[in-house]
Design a protein around this motif. Structure first.
Motif, PDB file in Angstrom:
ATOM      1  N   ALA A 162       0.803  -1.198  -0.097  1.00 49.05           N
ATOM      2  CA  ALA A 162       0.188  -0.180  -0.012  1.00 49.05           C
ATOM      3  C   ALA A 162       0.920   1.269  -0.057  1.00 49.05           C
ATOM      4  CB  ALA A 162      -0.708   0.031   1.144  1.00 49.05           C
ATOM      5  N   PHE A 163       0.598   2.315  -0.810  1.00 50.75           N
ATOM      6  CA  PHE A 163       1.227   3.449  -0.783  1.00 50.75           C
ATOM      7  C   PHE A 163       0.359   4.695  -0.874  1.00 50.75           C
ATOM      8  CE2 PHE A 163       3.766   6.449  -3.387  1.00 50.75           C
ATOM      9  CZ  PHE A 163       5.059   6.536  -2.832  1.00 50.75           C
ATOM     10  N   ALA A 164       0.178   5.458   0.047  1.00 46.70           N
ATOM     11  CA  ALA A 164      -0.718   6.627   0.525  1.00 46.70           C
ATOM     12  C   ALA A 164      -0.451   7.542   1.048  1.00 46.70           C
ATOM     13  CB  ALA A 164      -2.018   5.952   1.015  1.00 46.70           C
ATOM     14  N   ALA A 165      -0.744   8.861   0.539  1.00 44.39           N
ATOM     15  CA  ALA A 165      -0.341  10.101   1.165  1.00 44.39           C
ATOM     16  C   ALA A 165      -1.399  10.419   1.981  1.00 44.39           C
ATOM     17  CB  ALA A 165      -0.263  11.415   0.065  1.00 44.39           C
ATOM     18  N   HIS A 166      -1.164  11.227   3.089  1.00 40.40           N
ATOM     19  CA  HIS A 166      -2.051  11.845   3.928  1.00 40.40           C
ATOM     20  C   HIS A 166      -2.003  13.355   4.362  1.00 40.40           C
ATOM     21  CE1 HIS A 166       1.305  10.261   6.616  1.00 40.40           C
ATOM     22  NE2 HIS A 166       0.843  11.415   7.304  1.00 40.40           N
ATOM     23  N   GLU A 167      -2.853  13.857   4.931  1.00 41.10           N
ATOM     24  CA  GLU A 167      -2.599  15.247   5.312  1.00 41.10           C
ATOM     25  C   GLU A 167      -2.244  15.600   6.774  1.00 41.10           C
ATOM     26  OE1 GLU A 167      -2.887  17.794   2.926  1.00 41.10           O
ATOM     27  OE2 GLU A 167      -3.310  15.978   1.448  1.00 41.10           O
ATOM     28  N   GLY A 168      -1.515  16.665   6.885  1.00 39.46           N
ATOM     29  CA  GLY A 168      -0.979  16.836   8.334  1.00 39.46           C
ATOM     30  C   GLY A 168      -2.056  17.109   9.286  1.00 39.46           C
ATOM     31  N   GLU A 169      -1.844  16.868  10.510  1.00 41.50           N
ATOM     32  CA  GLU A 169      -2.572  17.502  11.821  1.00 41.50           C
ATOM     33  C   GLU A 169      -3.892  17.074  11.845  1.00 41.50           C
ATOM     34  OE1 GLU A 169      -0.229  18.452  13.930  1.00 41.50           O
ATOM     35  OE2 GLU A 169       1.177  18.092  12.115  1.00 41.50           O
ATOM     36  N   LYS A 170      -4.230  15.873  11.102  1.00 42.04           N
ATOM     37  CA  LYS A 170      -5.598  15.452  11.549  1.00 42.04           C
ATOM     38  C   LYS A 170      -5.887  15.037  12.771  1.00 42.04           C
ATOM     39  CE  LYS A 170      -7.472  13.041   8.375  1.00 42.04           C
ATOM     40  NZ  LYS A 170      -7.456  11.840   7.273  1.00 42.04           N
ATOM     41  N   ALA A 171      -7.035  14.945  13.264  1.00 43.80           N
ATOM     42  CA  ALA A 171      -7.129  14.343  14.808  1.00 43.80           C
ATOM     43  C   ALA A 171      -7.043  12.923  14.837  1.00 43.80           C
ATOM     44  CB  ALA A 171      -8.787  14.524  15.311  1.00 43.80           C
ATOM     45  N   SER A 172      -7.305  12.405  13.635  1.00 46.90           N
ATOM     46  CA  SER A 172      -7.023  10.743  13.584  1.00 46.90           C
ATOM     47  C   SER A 172      -6.802  10.293  12.483  1.00 46.90           C
ATOM     48  CB  SER A 172      -8.398  10.162  14.199  1.00 46.90           C
ATOM     49  OG  SER A 172      -8.256   8.712  13.950  1.00 46.90           O
ATOM     50  N   TYR A 173      -6.076   9.258  12.255  1.00 46.89           N
ATOM     51  CA  TYR A 173      -5.866   8.523  11.077  1.00 46.89           C
ATOM     52  C   TYR A 173      -5.982   7.004  11.076  1.00 46.89           C
ATOM     53  CZ  TYR A 173      -2.857  12.552  10.360  1.00 46.89           C
ATOM     54  OH  TYR A 173      -2.525  13.922   9.967  1.00 46.89           O
ATOM     55  N   ARG A 174      -7.095   6.737  11.812  1.00 48.03           N
ATOM     56  CA  ARG A 174      -7.528   5.208  11.964  1.00 48.03           C
ATOM     57  C   ARG A 174      -7.899   4.674  10.675  1.00 48.03           C
ATOM     58  NH1 ARG A 174      -8.848   7.049  17.044  1.00 48.03           N
ATOM     59  NH2 ARG A 174      -7.892   5.949  18.826  1.00 48.03           N
ATOM     60  N   SER A 175      -8.883   5.542   9.880  1.00 41.44           N
ATOM     61  CA  SER A 175      -9.325   5.064   8.747  1.00 41.44           C
ATOM     62  C   SER A 175      -8.032   4.942   7.651  1.00 41.44           C
ATOM     63  CB  SER A 175     -10.299   6.035   8.111  1.00 41.44           C
ATOM     64  OG  SER A 175      -9.673   7.356   7.710  1.00 41.44           O
ATOM     65  N   ASN A 176      -7.138   5.888   7.713  1.00 43.76           N
ATOM     66  CA  ASN A 176      -5.987   5.702   6.739  1.00 43.76           C
ATOM     67  C   ASN A 176      -5.128   4.572   7.054  1.00 43.76           C
ATOM     68  OD1 ASN A 176      -6.544   8.608   7.528  1.00 43.76           O
ATOM     69  ND2 ASN A 176      -5.279   9.138   5.522  1.00 43.76           N
ATOM     70  N   LEU A 177      -5.123   4.146   8.272  1.00 46.52           N
ATOM     71  CA  LEU A 177      -4.092   2.983   8.766  1.00 46.52           C
ATOM     72  C   LEU A 177      -4.971   1.803   8.471  1.00 46.52           C
ATOM     73  CD1 LEU A 177      -3.254   4.448  12.244  1.00 46.52           C
ATOM     74  CD2 LEU A 177      -1.630   3.618  10.474  1.00 46.52           C
ATOM     75  N   ALA A 178      -6.234   1.622   8.614  1.00 46.56           N
ATOM     76  CA  ALA A 178      -7.020   0.646   8.239  1.00 46.56           C
ATOM     77  C   ALA A 178      -7.011   0.316   6.694  1.00 46.56           C
ATOM     78  CB  ALA A 178      -8.385   0.567   8.684  1.00 46.56           C
ATOM     79  N   GLU A 179      -7.008   1.425   5.804  1.00 41.43           N
ATOM     80  CA  GLU A 179      -6.931   0.980   4.586  1.00 41.43           C
ATOM     81  C   GLU A 179      -5.260   0.607   4.044  1.00 41.43           C
ATOM     82  OE1 GLU A 179      -8.583   0.956   1.663  1.00 41.43           O
ATOM     83  OE2 GLU A 179     -10.245   1.167   3.047  1.00 41.43           O
ATOM     84  N   LEU A 180      -4.441   0.867   4.761  1.00 37.98           N
ATOM     85  CA  LEU A 180      -3.017   0.542   4.645  1.00 37.98           C
ATOM     86  C   LEU A 180      -2.769  -0.999   5.129  1.00 37.98           C
ATOM     87  CD1 LEU A 180      -1.301   3.961   5.819  1.00 37.98           C
ATOM     88  CD2 LEU A 180      -0.875   2.843   3.638  1.00 37.98           C
ATOM     89  N   ALA A 181      -3.394  -1.130   6.149  1.00 35.63           N
ATOM     90  CA  ALA A 181      -3.359  -2.576   6.672  1.00 35.63           C
ATOM     91  C   ALA A 181      -4.026  -3.460   5.761  1.00 35.63           C
ATOM     92  CB  ALA A 181      -3.996  -2.678   8.014  1.00 35.63           C
ATOM     93  N   LYS A 182      -4.709  -3.396   4.863  1.00 39.23           N
ATOM     94  CA  LYS A 182      -5.482  -4.161   4.160  1.00 39.23           C
ATOM     95  C   LYS A 182      -4.749  -5.029   2.996  1.00 39.23           C
ATOM     96  CE  LYS A 182     -10.069  -2.220   4.138  1.00 39.23           C
ATOM     97  NZ  LYS A 182     -11.083  -1.331   3.291  1.00 39.23           N
TER      98      LYS A 182
END
Length: 401
Positions: free
Chosen positions: A198-218
């Motif tokens: 998995a290879f994904a960008a994310h924006e900074g200073e969000k309150a949570s990244y759980r949804s991003n992490l769940a996608e990466l873990a798939k």
């Protein structure tokens, strides 16, 4: 980072407030640091090492005919707008003849394009690592004492393969620093047979990244590589990944090699966390710097302190050679670092360097992080190491090639 380091680094801002009463002959340089923002825990040590170089210059004859070298400290906050604002104040209001910093790539690019290059002011960043800095149309005014992330990303990819990691997921901050590292890492890791699940960008200073992490873990990998800052969104992502058990192993680059994750999450929870960072080449110069930095309460193993010291010492050398003329500093820096057979100058040897310049003799600055011979883009190669978290902080695992 101990209280003495923080207090001394904090004194830089107080010293800046006094520069308005300095003698007119004083020579000013801008120190643009990430005092607030995502590398706030790293910045005090970096600024302290720059202050060490300035204090050595002033204790050994100063600039020219005894003029003091005075720092004008600005907060670039690892932000392009803040970097531009801090550089604008330093150049247009305070009248600096050179800039050391900003610390972060986006701020470097913005400050260079908007302020330094149009004003003809030389800029040396000790920690701006994005490959995009190489491509600046800078009139030979922008230099860095730290290697491009193209080097680090590829070296980290090779090191992880050597550590037995065959597949990884990659999360990267959507800015010049994060994307530069991630793309270099991905290209090299796949070229040597590794799999990016998995290879994904994310924006900074969000309150949570759980949804991003769940996608990466798939993707199924047990290893997450985070190209972000350990004082900011990288810390949030690492915390939530650990709390939710999304991955088993975690890897960061220099932006994640911060005291913040250790303080916030505990060393006992970071046993599978690795981070890469540039290190000084083993040398007599590094030993001299380490002793002198320890003497003022600094940690010579802190990230970017050697490159911050060298950037400041090199700027002082260039100003001396240019006779304090800001229009000549860039060319003087290029000339100083092009010599290969001059007399060696080590950290702290300002009076020796000053005499050589006065006599018109070539010198070779053998810095805390190495000997500098900038390429056409103002870049340098580098030496990196891989670190783990131990009982006393970060401990080197292996050299990176």
């Amino acid at each position: 980072m101990n209280k003495k380091v923080l207090a001394l680094a904090g004194s830089l801002l107080a010293a800046t407030a006094l520069t308005g009463t300095a003698a007119q002959a004083d020579v000013k340089i801008g120190l643009l640091g990430g005092i607030t923002g995502p590398i706030a825990a790293m910045a005090p040590a970096m600024l302290l090492s720059a202050e060490l170089a300035i204090s050595e210059v002033n204790a050994q004859g100063g600039i020219g005919n005894g003029e003091k070298l005075v720092q004008v400290t600005g907060d670039s906050a690892c932000n392009p707008q803040n970097g531009t604002d801090a550089a604008t104040k330093a150049v247009n209001i305070d009248g600096v003849v050179g800039l050391v910093g900003p610390h972060c790539s986006g701020a470097v690019i913005a400050a260079a394009n908007s302020v330094a290059i149009p004003a003809g002011i030389a800029l040396i960043t000790p920690s701006g690592t994005s490959p995009e800095i190489t491509n600046l149309k800078d009139n030979d005014l922008v230099f860095r004492t730290v290697p491009s992330d193209d080097y680090q990303g590829r070296a980290l990819a090779r090191s992880l393969k050597e550590q037995g990691m065959e597949s990884v997921a990659v999360a990267y901050l959507n800015n010049d620093y994060g994307s530069g590292l991630a793309n270099a890492f991905k290209a090299e890791f796949e070229a040597i047979g590794g799999k990016i699940t998995a290879f994904a960008a994310h924006e900074g200073e969000k309150a949570s990244y759980r949804s991003n992490l769940a996608e990466l873990a798939k993707g199924g990998s047990d290893t997450l590589v985070i190209f972000d800052y350990g004082d900011g969104s990288g810390l949030t992502m690492l915390r939530e990944a650990l709390e939710n058990g999304f991955f088993t192993n975690y890897v960061g680059a220099d932006g994640m090699k911060s005291d913040a994750p250790i303080k916030e999450l505990g060393a006992n929870n970071l046993g599978t966390f690795l981070a890469s960072a540039p290190v000084g080449e083993k040398s007599d110069s590094l030993e001299v710097f380490a002793k002198n930095f320890k003497d003022i309460g600094g940690d010579p193993d802190a990230v970017f302190v050697t490159t911050s010291y060298d950037a400041t010492f090199l700027m002082a050398l260039a100003i001396e050679k240019a006779g304090g003329d800001k229009a000549k500093v860039g060319a003087a820096l290029r000339e100083l670092t092009s010599a290969t057979d001059g007399e060696a100058v080590m950290p702290g040897e300002w009076s020796k360097a000053k005499a050589l310049i006065a006599e018109g003799k070539p010198l070779v600055y053998k810095g805390a992080a190495g000997t500098y011979n900038f390429d056409a883009a103002g870049d340098v190669p580098g030496v990196y190491a891989l670190f783990k978290v131990g009982a006393n902080g970060f401990e080197k695992v292996a050299d990176m090639k």
